[in-house]
Design a protein around this motif. Sequence first.
Motif, PDB file in Angstrom:
ATOM      1  N   MET A  60       0.876  -1.103   0.025  1.00  0.00           N
ATOM      2  CA  MET A  60       0.018  -0.079   0.125  1.00  0.00           C
ATOM      3  C   MET A  60       0.868   1.385  -0.068  1.00  0.00           C
ATOM      4  SD  MET A  60      -3.137  -0.057   2.845  1.00  0.00           S
ATOM      5  CE  MET A  60      -4.368  -0.996   2.093  1.00  0.00           C
ATOM      6  N   SER A  61       0.428   2.292  -0.600  1.00  0.00           N
ATOM      7  CA  SER A  61       1.039   3.298  -0.657  1.00  0.00           C
ATOM      8  C   SER A  61       0.861   4.320   0.512  1.00  0.00           C
ATOM      9  CB  SER A  61       0.663   4.118  -2.129  1.00  0.00           C
ATOM     10  OG  SER A  61      -0.495   4.820  -1.971  1.00  0.00           O
ATOM     11  N   GLU A  62       1.619   5.413   0.628  1.00  0.00           N
ATOM     12  CA  GLU A  62       1.585   6.260   1.902  1.00  0.00           C
ATOM     13  C   GLU A  62       0.084   6.937   1.818  1.00  0.00           C
ATOM     14  OE1 GLU A  62       3.369  10.281   3.461  1.00  0.00           O
ATOM     15  OE2 GLU A  62       4.837   8.515   2.902  1.00  0.00           O
ATOM     16  N   SER A  63      -0.340   7.348   0.639  1.00  0.00           N
ATOM     17  CA  SER A  63      -1.768   8.008   0.587  1.00  0.00           C
ATOM     18  C   SER A  63      -2.867   6.882   0.919  1.00  0.00           C
ATOM     19  CB  SER A  63      -2.189   8.629  -0.802  1.00  0.00           C
ATOM     20  OG  SER A  63      -2.144   7.770  -1.901  1.00  0.00           O
ATOM     21  N   ALA A  64      -2.836   5.583   0.377  1.00  0.00           N
ATOM     22  CA  ALA A  64      -3.798   4.484   0.753  1.00  0.00           C
ATOM     23  C   ALA A  64      -3.863   4.485   2.017  1.00  0.00           C
ATOM     24  CB  ALA A  64      -3.448   3.475  -0.276  1.00  0.00           C
ATOM     25  N   ASP A  65      -2.524   4.373   3.036  1.00  0.00           N
ATOM     26  CA  ASP A  65      -2.405   4.294   4.336  1.00  0.00           C
ATOM     27  C   ASP A  65      -3.154   5.577   5.054  1.00  0.00           C
ATOM     28  OD1 ASP A  65      -1.047   1.791   4.032  1.00  0.00           O
ATOM     29  OD2 ASP A  65       0.701   2.595   4.442  1.00  0.00           O
ATOM     30  N   SER A  66      -2.911   6.447   4.410  1.00  0.00           N
ATOM     31  CA  SER A  66      -3.393   7.680   5.116  1.00  0.00           C
ATOM     32  C   SER A  66      -4.799   7.629   5.014  1.00  0.00           C
ATOM     33  CB  SER A  66      -2.630   9.092   4.443  1.00  0.00           C
ATOM     34  OG  SER A  66      -3.547  10.381   4.753  1.00  0.00           O
TER      35      SER A  66
ATOM     36  N   GLN B 193      -6.753   5.068   4.755  1.00  0.00           N
ATOM     37  CA  GLN B 193      -7.436   4.021   5.649  1.00  0.00           C
ATOM     38  C   GLN B 193      -7.624   4.604   6.979  1.00  0.00           C
ATOM     39  OE1 GLN B 193      -8.651   1.125   4.893  1.00  0.00           O
ATOM     40  NE2 GLN B 193      -9.033   0.415   6.819  1.00  0.00           N
ATOM     41  N   ALA B 194      -6.218   5.143   7.356  1.00  0.00           N
ATOM     42  CA  ALA B 194      -6.607   5.781   8.589  1.00  0.00           C
ATOM     43  C   ALA B 194      -7.446   6.661   9.049  1.00  0.00           C
ATOM     44  CB  ALA B 194      -4.966   6.321   9.282  1.00  0.00           C
TER      45      ALA B 194
ATOM     46  N   GLN C 204     -10.383   7.148   7.182  1.00  0.00           N
ATOM     47  CA  GLN C 204     -11.679   6.221   7.256  1.00  0.00           C
ATOM     48  C   GLN C 204     -11.987   5.691   8.772  1.00  0.00           C
ATOM     49  OE1 GLN C 204     -11.105   3.718   3.938  1.00  0.00           O
ATOM     50  NE2 GLN C 204     -12.206   5.321   2.611  1.00  0.00           N
ATOM     51  N   GLU C 205     -10.933   5.032   9.344  1.00  0.00           N
ATOM     52  CA  GLU C 205     -11.029   4.652  10.749  1.00  0.00           C
ATOM     53  C   GLU C 205     -11.238   5.529  11.612  1.00  0.00           C
ATOM     54  OE1 GLU C 205      -7.417   2.122  11.411  1.00  0.00           O
ATOM     55  OE2 GLU C 205      -7.625   0.759   9.756  1.00  0.00           O
TER      56      GLU C 205
END
Length: 76
Positions: free
Chosen positions: A1-7, A9-10, A12-13
């Motif tokens: 996962m890329s950094e923007s996808a992790d960001s 996801q975080a 959304q959580e």
Amino acid sequence: MSESADSLQALQERIMELEIKASYTEDLLEQLNMTIYRQQEQIGALINELRELKRQTPDGGAGGPRNLRDELPPHY
């Protein structure tokens, strides 16, 4: 996962956590409102009962000076 996808996801959580907290807060507020409503009804009933008791007293509920000896049980 890329950094923007992790960001994403975080984020959304975090939004989900806030929505859950808001839901619990709304439920608690509704419970507190119902508690206040019931207590206000009880206070109103107690006020009416007190008025009725005052009306039934011989002196109309006036709390004049009393002799505490008059209130002793008969065995004293």
